[in-house]
Scaffold this motif. Structure first.
Motif, PDB file in Angstrom:
ATOM      1  N   ILE A 170       0.739  -1.234   0.082  1.00 55.53           N
ATOM      2  CA  ILE A 170       0.034  -0.014  -0.023  1.00 55.53           C
ATOM      3  C   ILE A 170       0.629   1.275  -0.109  1.00 55.53           C
ATOM      4  CG2 ILE A 170      -1.903  -1.222   0.997  1.00 55.53           C
ATOM      5  CD1 ILE A 170      -1.014   0.375   3.692  1.00 55.53           C
TER       6      ILE A 170
ATOM      7  N   PHE B 141       3.304   4.536  -1.374  1.00 58.32           N
ATOM      8  CA  PHE B 141       2.936   5.371  -2.604  1.00 58.32           C
ATOM      9  C   PHE B 141       4.348   5.143  -3.589  1.00 58.32           C
ATOM     10  CE2 PHE B 141      -0.130   8.661  -1.025  1.00 58.32           C
ATOM     11  CZ  PHE B 141      -1.318   7.837  -1.307  1.00 58.32           C
TER      12      PHE B 141
ATOM     13  N   GLN C  60       2.911   8.654  -7.403  1.00 60.50           N
ATOM     14  CA  GLN C  60       1.852   8.967  -6.369  1.00 60.50           C
ATOM     15  C   GLN C  60       2.339  10.086  -5.494  1.00 60.50           C
ATOM     16  OE1 GLN C  60       0.872   4.698  -5.181  1.00 60.50           O
ATOM     17  NE2 GLN C  60      -1.093   5.419  -5.166  1.00 60.50           N
TER      18      GLN C  60
ATOM     19  N   ILE D 129      -6.212   7.089  -1.482  1.00 60.80           N
ATOM     20  CA  ILE D 129      -6.081   5.603  -1.229  1.00 60.80           C
ATOM     21  C   ILE D 129      -7.405   5.241  -0.427  1.00 60.80           C
ATOM     22  CG2 ILE D 129      -4.828   5.976   1.081  1.00 60.80           C
ATOM     23  CD1 ILE D 129      -3.215   3.463   0.410  1.00 60.80           C
TER      24      ILE D 129
ATOM     25  N   ALA E 187      -7.460   0.476   3.232  1.00 60.02           N
ATOM     26  CA  ALA E 187      -6.051   0.377   3.071  1.00 60.02           C
ATOM     27  C   ALA E 187      -5.331   0.842   4.584  1.00 60.02           C
ATOM     28  CB  ALA E 187      -5.448   0.935   2.217  1.00 60.02           C
TER      29      ALA E 187
ATOM     30  N   TYR F 215      -8.286  -1.293  -5.609  1.00 53.42           N
ATOM     31  CA  TYR F 215      -7.214  -0.585  -5.469  1.00 53.42           C
ATOM     32  C   TYR F 215      -5.976  -1.532  -5.658  1.00 53.42           C
ATOM     33  CZ  TYR F 215      -3.670   2.682  -3.692  1.00 53.42           C
ATOM     34  OH  TYR F 215      -2.697   3.390  -3.568  1.00 53.42           O
TER      35      TYR F 215
ATOM     36  N   ARG G 149      -2.986  -1.606  -8.470  1.00 54.58           N
ATOM     37  CA  ARG G 149      -1.657  -1.684  -7.872  1.00 54.58           C
ATOM     38  C   ARG G 149      -0.637  -2.645  -8.372  1.00 54.58           C
ATOM     39  NH1 ARG G 149       1.371   0.636  -3.764  1.00 54.58           N
ATOM     40  NH2 ARG G 149       3.501   0.295  -4.397  1.00 54.58           N
TER      41      ARG G 149
END
Length: 837
Positions: free
Chosen positions: A77, A79, A83, A106, A110, A384, A388
């Motif tokens: 999670i 960045f 990001q 986000i 998360a 997400y 990702r």
């Protein structure tokens, strides 16, 4: 030693700055900018989640007793550098706190359920027996992995020091994990592959034939639920899902558990993504090449060349309703995906999601991920993670999907780009168009804005050469633009018609129904009546928490029963029998909304099946898709709704569109009122006649001679643009300036007025200072907000015309910091270029 500068996510705006922490040796390899960590903060060393902004090996000079990082978040999670760049831009753009910016980017799942988990390392423990460290270490070993919550419950606050010593000695490691968020698990059941009982024995039990176990004892008869499960498994050649086995209601969870205990069947579990469970069937095969006409092909060729040259570009695709803009977008998406680029497709309303997904899922299959506020917390988190991890490279969603972590974002499309829903009205107050433009500039991607009625700001950028303008002036195929009739409602009362539906529209509705075709009616006002007024004293029934009148709503199925509701704070009350002010019993219901029109339609077109689509009727998770699907399958004849029905929908059998109170939005106290009215009318008119059958639209208005009404009827965007851009330029409104809206709110009326007045003086003082000399600022106010009191909070405003640049933003940041120090009890919200003034 390594040191990290972090931003804590849950601090108030006044304390939002970078804090320095030492990084323990065991975490040095994992700490980097973009990583989420757990840090102690304050005198109580309360654990907080923070984002690492930078790292250095030089000890910060202004720090004496540095605290250390407690734990690292899962790297999944963290960045990416891209990001982090978006985060910094978002903070600069909106002047929002770090926590607000991170939470916008986000999913809440998360980060909201993060807990520290401790695991013993391979190092041999040599602690003192009987010590707290020894007890904590034994507890961790016995659990395998122990959470901080578990250790705190067992040993209290003293466990914190023991854990620190164990970490420093290298006996345990710590990791920040999602404590209760897990992926969705599906259960599958199958018969035992070998051993007792065999298939014949199970078949006999299902048929009621006596059977014996391995020892020769008679097996007791099975209940009907267990027989149902076994019959389905015997008929299957493999495993069967839990939902299928229990679908007919004969069997229940207890039957499955009993068969597992008897060892007749086995259970296996499989993880899946929540977001895929509710999407349309994913065929995943492109259903042939999309055939483009000459105008579409020209548009595609220009977009394709921009996508190929590996330079950032922005294009405005302006096409009349029904011109086939979606086909062009599909073709350019095909090309972007084939080139290995990630794609984000933004749509303005959740109501458009089912229709859009049915198109895209059938074409792109598992490559599609969806992100919008209608999904559950777990579904958003699953989507997400899929994006990702690179398992989905095409993202479809509303405003927040612009932050989707797609790899190599090469194409971002904003459909119906003029819509106000792309601007957030809560912190951070960003516009999705600004974030998309920044991301495309950083990744050398293509930003494609599409609309039949582009915003004046976007069209002006195209005129200035900042965007490439691509126009499509004709409808696709043989369809033509609807014939538009403007109905003057001022004559209706004299002809004895006091209903919301005029005589012309009523006759057209009946004719359309008799031909077996469908109609769409648009009214941008929900509820039954606008308000309840006293005939004696003239007072309207008002909300006790807000300075607005209450709206009368009826129940779902009974138009004779209702209640009063506030559309601002959600307050509800019974309909009074007497006036709360003077006690009179003469209460009059004034105005009409979608519920009243729904009732009148039943009388106007007897036998017609009517659907109403507004926020009151589509509160369920799948209400949008269910209702639109029902109308598309022609299970209803008339659809009445608010803005949800005006844009993006393609109903092949709709040949009539009616607009009620078409001029109502023209009189809003907003410089965009004319532009928005034109866009709404143009979009809803465009829902008619989208196939071979000609369409017709009836616009009901009390101001038939207004130029905007005429321009919308003629679908003349160029005329509207020239009229409005000339007016904006002469009065110095966007796009020829920027507007900063400063809103102050507090439960204390005197404090909010004092804060607004103080800010007014601060703006005057700062603008005359040498540091900000030459900045063009024109200030209006302070004055009351259009709705002065909302939820028992009073609101004051300052409106400032300016030119937004780095120095201007520094000025507003300085003003906001000064406000926080003087009026910490008064909330200040800064909104740059708001969609509503």
């Amino acid at each position: 030693m390594l040191y990290a500068a972090v931003r804590l996510l849950d601090l108030p705006e006044a304390a939002d700055r970078e804090y320095s922490y030492a990084v323990p040796p065991q975490y040095e390899a994992g700490v980097r900018p973009g990583r989420f960590v757990s840090v102690p903060f304050g005198r109580s060393n309360r654990r907080n989640v923070a984002l690492v902004m930078s790292c250095t090996e030089t000890r910060p000079a202004d720090c004496v007793n540095l605290k250390s990082v407690n734990a690292l978040c899962l790297d999944a999670i963290s960045f990416t550098p891209e990001q982090m760049a978006v985060l910094q831009y978002l903070k600069m753009l909106t002047l929002c706190p770090s926590g607000d910016a991170v939470h916008a980017m986000i999913p809440s799942a998360a980060l909201s359920k993060l807990s520290e988990f401790y695991t013993a390392t391979d190092r041999e423990f040599r602690g003192r027996a009987g010590s707290l460290e020894n007890d904590v270490f034994v507890a961790i070993c016995s659990q395998g992995t122990a959470s901080w919550d578990y250790l705190y419950r067992r040993f209290g606050r003293e466990a914190e020091e023991a854990v620190k010593k164990l970490q420093k000695s290298g006996y345990i490691s710590c990791e920040l994990r999602l404590s209760d968020y897990t992926r969705k698990t599906l259960s599958y059941y199958s018969l035992k592959s070998e051993g007792f009982p065999d298939r014949q024995t199970l078949s006999d039990l299902c048929d009621g034939i006596d059977a014996k176990d391995e020892k020769g004892h008679k097996i007791r008869a099975l209940p009907d639920g267990q027989k149902s499960v076994l019959r389905q498994l015997l008929a299957s050649q493999g495993s069967v899902g839990r939902g299928i086995l229990l679908a007919d209601g004969t069997a229940g969870a207890a039957d499955l558990a009993a068969l597992i205990k008897k060892e007749y069947i086995t259970e296996t579990k499989s993880e899946t993504d929540r977001d895929t469970a509710n999407l349309p069937p994913k065929i995943g095969e492109r259903t042939g090449d999309i055939v483009l006409n000459r105008e579409q092909q020209t548009a595609y060729d220009r977009l394709s060349s921009m996508l190929d040259d590996k330079q950032p570009h922005a294009a405005l695709l302006e096409g009349v309703t029904g011109s086939g803009k979606t086909c062009v977008m599909l073709r350019i998406i095909d090309k972007a995906l084939d080139d290995g680029k990630g794609v984000i497709m933004l749509i303005p309303e959740i109501a458009l999601t089912p229709q859009t997904l049915s198109i895209f899922c059938s074409r792109y299959g598992e490559r599609v991920a969806v992100m919008h506020s209608g999904l559950s917390v777990g579904e958003r988190a699953d989507a997400y993670m899929r994006i990702r991890e690179g398992r989905a490279d095409l993202v479809i969603g509303t405003r927040s999907a612009v932050f989707a972590p797609v790899k190599n974002p090469g194409l971002i499309i904003i459909d119906e780009e003029q819509e106000h829903t792309y601007k957030s009205d809560t912190s951070p107050r960003y516009h999705a168009r600004d974030i998309a433009r920044f991301r495309c500039a950083k990744s050398n991607g293509l930003l494609l804005l599409a609309s039949a009625t582009p915003s004046l700001e976007s069209r002006q950028k195209a005129e200035d050469g900042k965007y490439t303008l691509i126009t499509m002036k004709n409808r696709y195929g043989n369809s033509v633009l609807p014939k538009v009739t403007v109905a003057d409602m001022r004559r209706e009362p004299s002809q004895g018609n006091l209903t919301p539906i005029g005589s012309l529209l009523a006759s057209k509705l009946r004719e359309t129904y008799e031909r077996g075709e469908q109609s769409v009616l648009f009214l941008n006002r929900r509820g039954y009546n606008n308000y309840l007024s006293c005939a004696s004293c003239g007072e309207a029934l008002a909300c006790p928490n807000c300075s607005v009148s209450l709206t009368y709503h009826v129940t779902k199925r009974d138009f004779s029963k209702g209640e009063m509701r506030c559309h601002w704070c959600g307050y509800r009350a019974r309909v009074p029998q007497t006036c709360p002010t003077c006690g009179s019993t003469h209460l009059i219901h004034m105005g009409f909304g979608t519920q009243r029109v729904e009732e009148e339609l039943g009388k106007t077109v007897p036998g017609a099946r009517i659907l109403r689509m507004d926020t009151d009727s589509v509160q369920g998770k799948f209400s949008y898709g269910d209702m639109l699907g029902k109308f598309r399958r022609h299970e209803a004849d008339i659809l009445i709704g608010t803005q949800m029905v005006t844009k993006g929908h393609d109903f092949p059998d709709v040949t009539l569109v009616g607009v009620l109170l078409a001029d109502a939005s023209l009189y809003y106290d907003d410089f965009r009122a004319a532009e928005r009215t034109f866009a709404l009318l143009t979009q809803v008119i465009g829902r008619a006649g989208r196939r071979s059958r000609p369409g017709e639209a009836v616009i009901q208005t009390n101001n038939p001679d207004h130029e905007i009404i005429s321009l919308a009827g003629d679908q003349d965007y160029e005329g509207m643009y020239k009229r409005e851009i000339r007016l904006r330029k002469s009065l110095k409104f966007p796009p020829f300036c920027d507007i900063a809206l400063l809103t102050f709110s507090s439960e204390d009326e005197k404090r909010v007025c004092a804060a607004a007045a103080a800010m007014s003086e601060a703006v005057k003082t700062a603008s005359s200072a040498e540091k900000y000399a030459g900045l063009p600022l024109i200030m209006f106010g302070p004055f009351e907000a259009p709705v002065y009191r909302v939820g028992n909070r009073f609101r004051m405003r300052l409106v400032i015309k300016c030119g937004l640049n780095q120095k201007t933003r520094e000025l507003f940041s300085e003003l906001a910091n000064g406000h926080l120090s003087r009026f910490p009890d008064v909330n200040l919200a800064a909104d740059f270029n708001p969609t509503n003034l």
